[in-house]
Design a protein around this motif. Structure first.
Motif, PDB file in Angstrom:
ATOM      1  N   ASN A 340       0.829  -1.211   0.000  1.00  0.00           N
ATOM      2  CA  ASN A 340       0.000   0.000   0.000  1.00  0.00           C
ATOM      3  C   ASN A 340       0.862   1.258   0.000  1.00  0.00           C
ATOM      4  N   SER A 341       1.869   1.275  -0.842  1.00  0.00           N
ATOM      5  CA  SER A 341       2.804   2.401  -0.873  1.00  0.00           C
ATOM      6  C   SER A 341       3.005   2.874  -2.305  1.00  0.00           C
ATOM      7  N   GLU A 342       3.678   4.008  -2.427  1.00  0.00           N
ATOM      8  CA  GLU A 342       4.020   4.561  -3.731  1.00  0.00           C
ATOM      9  C   GLU A 342       5.531   4.726  -3.798  1.00  0.00           C
ATOM     10  N   LEU A 343       6.143   4.152  -4.836  1.00  0.00           N
ATOM     11  CA  LEU A 343       7.584   4.207  -5.019  1.00  0.00           C
ATOM     12  C   LEU A 343       7.859   4.889  -6.351  1.00  0.00           C
ATOM     13  N   ALA A 344       8.646   5.968  -6.316  1.00  0.00           N
ATOM     14  CA  ALA A 344       8.781   6.775  -7.528  1.00  0.00           C
ATOM     15  C   ALA A 344      10.133   7.482  -7.588  1.00  0.00           C
ATOM     16  N   TRP A 345      10.512   7.829  -8.806  1.00  0.00           N
ATOM     17  CA  TRP A 345      11.632   8.719  -9.093  1.00  0.00           C
ATOM     18  C   TRP A 345      12.953   8.272  -8.474  1.00  0.00           C
ATOM     19  N   ALA A 346      13.190   6.965  -8.527  1.00  0.00           N
ATOM     20  CA  ALA A 346      14.534   6.470  -8.224  1.00  0.00           C
ATOM     21  C   ALA A 346      15.357   6.511  -9.507  1.00  0.00           C
ATOM     22  N   ALA A 347      16.626   6.908  -9.387  1.00  0.00           N
ATOM     23  CA  ALA A 347      17.507   6.796 -10.545  1.00  0.00           C
ATOM     24  C   ALA A 347      17.862   5.339 -10.807  1.00  0.00           C
ATOM     25  N   GLY A 348      17.877   4.535  -9.732  1.00  0.00           N
ATOM     26  CA  GLY A 348      18.124   3.108  -9.866  1.00  0.00           C
ATOM     27  C   GLY A 348      16.826   2.334  -9.893  1.00  0.00           C
ATOM     28  N   ARG A 349      16.627   1.468  -8.894  1.00  0.00           N
ATOM     29  CA  ARG A 349      15.450   0.604  -8.841  1.00  0.00           C
ATOM     30  C   ARG A 349      14.553   1.014  -7.678  1.00  0.00           C
ATOM     31  N   ALA A 350      13.309   0.598  -7.746  1.00  0.00           N
ATOM     32  CA  ALA A 350      12.378   0.929  -6.663  1.00  0.00           C
ATOM     33  C   ALA A 350      12.649   0.078  -5.435  1.00  0.00           C
ATOM     34  N   ALA A 351      12.763  -1.238  -5.610  1.00  0.00           N
ATOM     35  CA  ALA A 351      13.004  -2.136  -4.481  1.00  0.00           C
ATOM     36  C   ALA A 351      13.793  -3.335  -4.961  1.00  0.00           C
ATOM     37  N   VAL A 352      14.759  -3.734  -4.142  1.00  0.00           N
ATOM     38  CA  VAL A 352      15.615  -4.875  -4.440  1.00  0.00           C
ATOM     39  C   VAL A 352      15.543  -5.841  -3.268  1.00  0.00           C
ATOM     40  N   PHE A 353      15.172  -7.088  -3.538  1.00  0.00           N
ATOM     41  CA  PHE A 353      15.176  -8.154  -2.542  1.00  0.00           C
ATOM     42  C   PHE A 353      16.195  -9.197  -2.998  1.00  0.00           C
ATOM     43  N   GLU A 354      17.253  -9.373  -2.238  1.00  0.00           N
ATOM     44  CA  GLU A 354      18.290 -10.334  -2.608  1.00  0.00           C
ATOM     45  C   GLU A 354      18.555 -11.281  -1.447  1.00  0.00           C
ATOM     46  N   ASP A 355      18.484 -12.577  -1.740  1.00  0.00           N
ATOM     47  CA  ASP A 355      18.715 -13.622  -0.734  1.00  0.00           C
ATOM     48  C   ASP A 355      17.757 -13.478   0.444  1.00  0.00           C
ATOM     49  N   VAL A 356      16.529 -13.164   0.143  1.00  0.00           N
ATOM     50  CA  VAL A 356      15.472 -12.995   1.136  1.00  0.00           C
ATOM     51  C   VAL A 356      14.509 -14.170   1.009  1.00  0.00           C
ATOM     52  N   THR A 357      13.982 -14.623   2.137  1.00  0.00           N
ATOM     53  CA  THR A 357      12.985 -15.685   2.141  1.00  0.00           C
ATOM     54  C   THR A 357      11.639 -15.112   2.553  1.00  0.00           C
ATOM     55  N   GLY A 358      10.691 -15.120   1.659  1.00  0.00           N
ATOM     56  CA  GLY A 358       9.355 -14.623   1.967  1.00  0.00           C
ATOM     57  C   GLY A 358       9.284 -13.110   1.968  1.00  0.00           C
ATOM     58  N   GLY A 359       8.265 -12.596   1.279  1.00  0.00           N
ATOM     59  CA  GLY A 359       8.067 -11.149   1.248  1.00  0.00           C
ATOM     60  C   GLY A 359       8.036 -10.623  -0.170  1.00  0.00           C
ATOM     61  N   GLY A 360       7.949  -9.300  -0.291  1.00  0.00           N
ATOM     62  CA  GLY A 360       7.900  -8.674  -1.601  1.00  0.00           C
ATOM     63  C   GLY A 360       7.118  -7.379  -1.564  1.00  0.00           C
ATOM     64  N   VAL A 361       6.406  -7.104  -2.648  1.00  0.00           N
ATOM     65  CA  VAL A 361       5.682  -5.848  -2.832  1.00  0.00           C
ATOM     66  C   VAL A 361       4.236  -6.178  -3.179  1.00  0.00           C
ATOM     67  N   SER A 362       3.293  -5.473  -2.552  1.00  0.00           N
ATOM     68  CA  SER A 362       1.884  -5.702  -2.852  1.00  0.00           C
ATOM     69  C   SER A 362       1.111  -4.397  -2.820  1.00  0.00           C
ATOM     70  N   ALA A 363       0.043  -4.332  -3.619  1.00  0.00           N
ATOM     71  CA  ALA A 363      -0.928  -3.230  -3.609  1.00  0.00           C
ATOM     72  C   ALA A 363      -0.258  -1.865  -3.633  1.00  0.00           C
ATOM     73  N   SER A 364       0.738  -1.697  -4.492  1.00  0.00           N
ATOM     74  CA  SER A 364       1.509  -0.462  -4.524  1.00  0.00           C
ATOM     75  C   SER A 364       1.546   0.116  -5.937  1.00  0.00           C
ATOM     76  N   LEU A 365       1.902   1.392  -6.009  1.00  0.00           N
ATOM     77  CA  LEU A 365       2.098   2.097  -7.267  1.00  0.00           C
ATOM     78  C   LEU A 365       3.592   2.348  -7.441  1.00  0.00           C
TER      79      LEU A 365
END
Length: 670
Positions: A340-365
């Motif tokens: 339930n969030s808004e992620l914007a205007w990164a020069a790189g990436r919005a979100a990076v998950f590396e070597d993580v167990t369970g989780g992610g991004v949901s219901a977001s812009l």
């Protein structure tokens, strides 16, 4: 004592113990800490649960955990702007449990903003720089002082070559979003006239050539050799007299005459609103503001949130924006979700998950991201242990705005990630980039992507025949068309990609909707293709131009083959013949199952480059002549098929993702 009386006595004793112990921990209300926006007066010392910044609040969380606090802890960012110059760090010291997590929460209406930018102070424009501006810009350009960190940088960005994912970039913003470094041409591309890599000249070059004395941080970006690869490279030297430029690095496979290129960050090109240029010698920024918006900011923070080995973390109801790199980086740990969030205007990436167990991004812009939007890497390929990462019910637009190529709304690697229920639209990048095994791409709407590229696909996998087991199903893929002279695909199984399943997808107005580039053991079944022709394209490139990659010991293809333990029990059990794949007709595309598909107003199959239909399984595919229903009218599509007594096997109307809100804050239920 009778058995019944004994049971009643035991029950009374247990009830008494529950009363004495109080309510269960999981039922206790969370502990709430509040964070004041940047610059708020009287933020407090933290004793009353109100802190001056997020870092202070998290220090209190760690102290509480050390003291044995087991309740859920909510760190509430009050409405307003919260600025960070360095990444906010979250780790094991902050962890709760699945039932009592740490929650970073903004106001439900989205008015809490975590940003990595800082305001710029206006200053006087030096006359000598004003004189070097194009004449039309001299009365409109303003000067600003940059923060010391940006003044010290030798360059405004890092280069991006073939294998560089998300380079660090300086960005300038007004209230409407990002401005761009001054470029020529302002729209479209110039063309290379002559090339002797890394040197080149430009056909019909700029009206005002850069001044070597001033342009000490000049760049060029272009599709130097291939129209699927944009590379951005500094210019090492150039001659204003001859018009010859020399790049600091040689592009992948050189430079071809006619290649699309442009010059970037040139004072001589600062000639329209929305552009800027940095003078490294004095630390000044020259900018032509858009629509009179003279209040500018510069991205300063590399990352907003860095979570390392964090556990049971929720980030929700926040607006996060404006970094020189990635907005949120999660490394290691488990059960971390952005929702339930808004992620914007990164020069790189919005979100990076590396070597993580369970989780992610949901219901977001997620929008206006420089490179790939979301990267998910989890699980273990050696054992097929799943990472269980996900991206769900989110809206993606205008990603890959700086890197253009090899950048996706969602990039998957490892094992067992899920991309479901999302809308991915109006960007130049891929929708999904697949590496690894056993991922699911399901119920997404994918439209208007990769325009301006060539030899690429909206969903892309390739160059690794061990990356098997992924499923692409129930997606609505439409309006994937190239610019004139270019060609694109809907789902591109490139360079021997094998062992994927493509089922129950709807393709409408997609050039080359499914392309199997030399691979084997792929399943394409029960899909519907409307005005998308040919339905399937299949080649056997391992017998032609790709043959050296199968035999050369140092090729990228063989490196991927050697990277997993094909002889180990998990791999032997699941893919018993794969270990011998390079010695058993490795170049032949075979055993692809193309079964029970429907093509409306299009051809069924195109084979070339020695592809043999006898080595495939081709059954029960149906071709219906048009005229096809109007693109986008999915109800008419269902009626069209019904009148011809052809079951589609899918519900077209249910495949749209129009129900996703344009912002997670516009729907109070989310």
């Amino acid at each position: 004592m009778s058995l019944g009386r004994s049971r009643r006595a035991t029950a009374l004793l247990l009830n008494l113990l529950v009363v004495l112990a109080g309510p269960a921990r999981g039922a206790e209300p969370p502990l709430i800490l509040r964070v004041a926006p940047t610059g708020a007066a009287q933020a407090g010392t933290g004793e009353a649960g109100r802190f001056a910044d997020l870092t202070q609040a998290l220090a209190r969380v760690a102290a509480l955990r050390r003291q044995g606090e087991a309740r859920a802890i909510v760190v509430e960012l009050e409405p307003g702007t919260h600025r960070v110059a360095e990444p906010v760090r979250i780790g094991p010291a902050h962890a709760g449990t699945a039932a009592a997590p740490l929650i970073l929460r903004g106001a439900p209406d989205g008015s809490s903003r975590l940003t990595g930018s800082v305001p710029l102070a206006p200053t006087t424009l030096p006359p000598r720089l004003r004189e070097r501006l194009p004449e039309a810009a001299r009365g409109a350009v303003r000067a600003y002082r940059l923060p010391e960190t940006l003044r010290r940088d030798r360059s405004i960005r890092e280069k991006r070559l073939l294998h560089d994912a998300a380079p660090r970039v300086t960005e300038i913003f007004d209230s409407g979003g990002g401005l761009r470094p001054a470029q020529w041409p302002n729209a479209g591309w110039a063309a290379v006239a002559t090339a002797d890599a890394p040197r080149f000249t430009i056909k019909d070059g700029p009206p005002r050539l850069p001044d070597p004395a001033t342009e000490t941080d000049l760049w060029a970006e272009g599709y130097w050799r291939w129209d699927w690869l944009l590379e951005t490279i500094p210019i090492a030297q150039f001659s204003a007299r001859s018009g010859r430029f020399t790049l600091a690095d040689t592009p992948y496979e050189g430079i071809r005459p006619g290649a699309r290129i442009r010059l970037v960050h040139a004072l001589s090109a600062l000639d329209e609103p929305g552009e800027w240029w940095r003078y490294r010698e004095s630390g000044l920024l020259l900018a032509w503001p858009k629509d009179g918006a003279t209040d500018l900011e510069a991205g300063l923070a590399e990352t907003l949130i860095l979570a390392e080995d964090a556990r049971h973390l929720r980030i929700e109801h926040l607006r996060l924006d404006r970094t020189r790199g990635d907005l949120i980086v999660v490394r290691g740990g488990e059960d971390v979700e952005i929702r339930n969030s808004e992620l914007a205007w990164a020069a790189g990436r919005a979100a990076v998950f590396e070597d993580v167990t369970g989780g992610g991004v949901s219901a977001s812009l997620v929008h206006d991201i420089g490179a790939a939007a979301i990267r998910l890497v989890g699980g273990d390929r050696a054992s097929f242990r799943r990472g269980n990462l996900f991206v769900r019910e989110s809206r993606f637009t205008r990603f890959a705005r700086l890197t253009h190529t090899q950048s996706a709304a969602v990039e998957l690697d490892g094992v067992g990630a899920e991309v479901s229920g999302n809308l991915m639209t109006d960007a130049i990048g891929y929708a999904v980039l697949l590496h690894g095994n056993d991922h699911v791409v399901r119920r997404n709407e994918i439209a208007r992507l990769i325009h301006g590229l060539s030899d690429t696909g909206a969903i892309y996998a390739g160059r690794d025949i061990t990356a098997r087991g992924s499923i692409i199903e129930d997606n609505y893929i439409h309006d994937i068309r190239p610019a004139p002279g270019l060609e694109v695909k809907g789902i591109y199984l490139d360079d021997m990609a094998s062992g994927l399943t493509i089922r129950r997808n709807l393709f409408v107005d997609v050039q080359r909707p499914v392309f199997i580039g030399g691979g084997s053991d792929n399943v394409v079944t029960r899909n519907v293709f409307v005005s998308s022709t040919p339905m399937i394209t299949l080649d056997s490139r391992g017998l032609t131009w790709m043959k050296p990659s199968l035999t050369e010991a140092d090729s990228e293809f063989r490196a991927a083959f050697a990277a997993v333990p094909l002889g180990s029990p998990p791999w032997r059990l699941r893919y018993p013949k794969l270990a011998e794949a390079l010695s058993d007709e490795p170049g032949v595309a075979r055993d692809n199952q193309i079964v029970d598909n429907v093509a409306i107003d299009g051809d069924l199959l195109e084979l070339y480059e020695k592809a043999d239909p006898k080595r495939q399984i081709l059954l029960f595919n149906t071709r219906l002549d048009g005229p096809a229903p109007k693109p986008g009218d999915l109800d008419a599509l269902a009626r069209f098929a019904a009148t011809r007594h052809v079951p589609l096997g899918l519900d077209p109307a249910a495949m749209r993702r129009d129900g996703l809100p344009a912002s997670p804050f516009t729907d109070a239920r989310r």
